[in-house]
Design a protein around this motif. Structure first.
Motif, PDB file in Angstrom:
ATOM      1  N   TYR A   1       0.823  -1.200   0.000  1.00  0.00           N
ATOM      2  CA  TYR A   1       0.000   0.000   0.000  1.00  0.00           C
ATOM      3  C   TYR A   1       0.864   1.260   0.000  1.00  0.00           C
ATOM      4  CZ  TYR A   1      -3.210   3.677   1.229  1.00  0.00           C
ATOM      5  OH  TYR A   1      -3.917   4.845   1.215  1.00  0.00           O
TER       6      TYR A   1
ATOM      7  N   TRP B   1       2.017   1.806  -3.448  1.00  0.00           N
ATOM      8  CA  TRP B   1       0.873   2.266  -4.235  1.00  0.00           C
ATOM      9  C   TRP B   1       0.592   3.742  -3.956  1.00  0.00           C
ATOM     10  CZ3 TRP B   1      -2.569   1.620  -7.989  1.00  0.00           C
ATOM     11  CH2 TRP B   1      -3.771   2.326  -7.927  1.00  0.00           C
TER      12      TRP B   1
ATOM     13  N   PRO C   1      -8.754   9.360 -14.297  1.00  0.00           N
ATOM     14  CA  PRO C   1      -8.922   7.909 -14.456  1.00  0.00           C
ATOM     15  C   PRO C   1      -9.933   7.580 -15.555  1.00  0.00           C
ATOM     16  CG  PRO C   1      -9.318   8.600 -12.175  1.00  0.00           C
ATOM     17  CD  PRO C   1      -9.144   9.825 -12.994  1.00  0.00           C
TER      18      PRO C   1
ATOM     19  N   HIS D   1     -12.508   5.665 -15.659  1.00  0.00           N
ATOM     20  CA  HIS D   1     -13.938   5.703 -15.347  1.00  0.00           C
ATOM     21  C   HIS D   1     -14.486   7.124 -15.377  1.00  0.00           C
ATOM     22  CE1 HIS D   1     -12.566   6.694 -11.273  1.00  0.00           C
ATOM     23  NE2 HIS D   1     -13.798   7.125 -11.043  1.00  0.00           N
TER      24      HIS D   1
ATOM     25  N   TRP E   1      -6.865  -5.119 -13.153  1.00  0.00           N
ATOM     26  CA  TRP E   1      -7.124  -4.369 -11.920  1.00  0.00           C
ATOM     27  C   TRP E   1      -7.757  -3.022 -12.231  1.00  0.00           C
ATOM     28  CZ3 TRP E   1      -7.171  -7.081  -7.726  1.00  0.00           C
ATOM     29  CH2 TRP E   1      -6.364  -8.213  -7.639  1.00  0.00           C
ATOM     30  N   LEU E   2      -7.229  -2.319 -13.230  1.00  0.00           N
ATOM     31  CA  LEU E   2      -7.797  -1.029 -13.596  1.00  0.00           C
ATOM     32  C   LEU E   2      -9.187  -1.193 -14.210  1.00  0.00           C
ATOM     33  CD1 LEU E   2      -4.674   0.812 -15.048  1.00  0.00           C
ATOM     34  CD2 LEU E   2      -5.702   1.029 -12.779  1.00  0.00           C
TER      35      LEU E   2
ATOM     36  N   TRP F   1     -11.342  -3.609 -13.416  1.00  0.00           N
ATOM     37  CA  TRP F   1     -12.225  -3.866 -12.272  1.00  0.00           C
ATOM     38  C   TRP F   1     -12.525  -2.562 -11.527  1.00  0.00           C
ATOM     39  CZ3 TRP F   1     -11.747  -2.917  -7.091  1.00  0.00           C
ATOM     40  CH2 TRP F   1     -12.750  -3.444  -6.280  1.00  0.00           C
ATOM     41  N   LEU F   2     -11.502  -1.754 -11.308  1.00  0.00           N
ATOM     42  CA  LEU F   2     -11.666  -0.493 -10.587  1.00  0.00           C
ATOM     43  C   LEU F   2     -12.601   0.452 -11.343  1.00  0.00           C
ATOM     44  CD1 LEU F   2     -10.759   1.170  -8.123  1.00  0.00           C
ATOM     45  CD2 LEU F   2      -8.892   2.033  -9.534  1.00  0.00           C
ATOM     46  N   ALA F   3     -12.452   0.550 -12.654  1.00  0.00           N
ATOM     47  CA  ALA F   3     -13.323   1.414 -13.455  1.00  0.00           C
ATOM     48  C   ALA F   3     -14.773   0.945 -13.374  1.00  0.00           C
ATOM     49  CB  ALA F   3     -12.849   1.434 -14.905  1.00  0.00           C
TER      50      ALA F   3
ATOM     51  N   TYR G   1     -16.166  -0.901 -11.010  1.00  0.00           N
ATOM     52  CA  TYR G   1     -16.615  -0.720  -9.631  1.00  0.00           C
ATOM     53  C   TYR G   1     -17.015   0.732  -9.378  1.00  0.00           C
ATOM     54  CZ  TYR G   1     -16.337  -0.043  -4.605  1.00  0.00           C
ATOM     55  OH  TYR G   1     -16.610   0.322  -3.310  1.00  0.00           O
ATOM     56  N   ARG G   2     -16.151   1.654  -9.797  1.00  0.00           N
ATOM     57  CA  ARG G   2     -16.437   3.073  -9.547  1.00  0.00           C
ATOM     58  C   ARG G   2     -17.627   3.564 -10.363  1.00  0.00           C
ATOM     59  NH1 ARG G   2     -10.414   5.632  -8.784  1.00  0.00           N
ATOM     60  NH2 ARG G   2     -10.127   4.850  -6.670  1.00  0.00           N
TER      61      ARG G   2
ATOM     62  N   ARG H   1     -20.646   2.251  -8.487  1.00  0.00           N
ATOM     63  CA  ARG H   1     -20.820   3.018  -7.254  1.00  0.00           C
ATOM     64  C   ARG H   1     -21.379   4.423  -7.539  1.00  0.00           C
ATOM     65  NH1 ARG H   1     -15.615   3.850  -3.932  1.00  0.00           N
ATOM     66  NH2 ARG H   1     -15.784   5.982  -4.615  1.00  0.00           N
TER      67      ARG H   1
END
Length: 180
Positions: free
Chosen positions: A35, A38, A50, A52, A74-75, A77-79, A81-82, A85
């Motif tokens: 972390y 990161w 980003p 998203h 990973w990116l 999934w993050l896009a 997810y966001r 949300r």
């Protein structure tokens, strides 16, 4: 701690089982270290614009369909997810697809946020595939051989907009006087 003390500590630990608590401490320390890397190194780059946010903003501006291409799982999934949300699931989409292999002939609005080194080959792809009515917006770095129809912002926050019909017209004028 000097070298002798480290050797003594290593000798004491050698051959001993970690146990549950030791494993938990090792996992927590590794996670904390990951972390820290990161947060210090990678996160500042992801804060800029980003994927998203680019796709959601395109959707908010009425650009349909709003699709993002990403190879990094990973990116991706993050896009997704966001977007979910933020309430845009089903309205925007993110595909695990190589931009270089994607057919862009039906795209009328393209937003790119890429390094300068890939702009020349991307320019060739966009010229070959996009319709005349398409508009390309480049964030942070412009296309070196294209003249923008408009710009906004400055420094690292600058964006350049290009109308493909004008880009093609300028390209034809530039090659008209050159012997091939």
């Amino acid at each position: 701690m000097d070298a002798e003390a480290l050797d003594e500590l290593a000798g004491q630990l050698q051959g001993e089982a970690l146990g549950g608590r030791g494993l938990l401490q090792l996992a927590a320390t590794t996670g904390l270290a990951a972390y820290a890397v990161w947060a210090a190194v990678l996160m500042p780059g992801f804060r800029r614009v980003p994927l998203h946010l680019q796709v959601i903003e395109a959707y908010k501006q009425g650009l349909r369909p709003a699709v993002g291409y990403e190879l990094n799982p990973w990116l991706l999934w993050l896009a997704r997810y966001r977007a979910r949300r933020a309430g845009y699931q089903g309205k925007v989409s993110f595909l695990k697809q190589d931009l270089w292999k994607a057919n862009l002939s039906d795209c009328y609005n393209v937003i790119v946020f890429l390094a300068p080194s890939v702009k020349p080959p991307l320019a060739a792809k966009l010229l070959a595939e996009l319709p005349d009515e398409a508009r390309v917006v480049a964030g942070r770095f412009p296309f070196p051989s294209w003249t923008p129809s408009s710009t906004i912002g400055q420094g690292l926050e600058q964006a350049w907009a290009y109308d493909m019909k004008e880009v093609r017209r300028a390209a034809r004028r530039g090659t008209a006087g050159c012997a091939l």
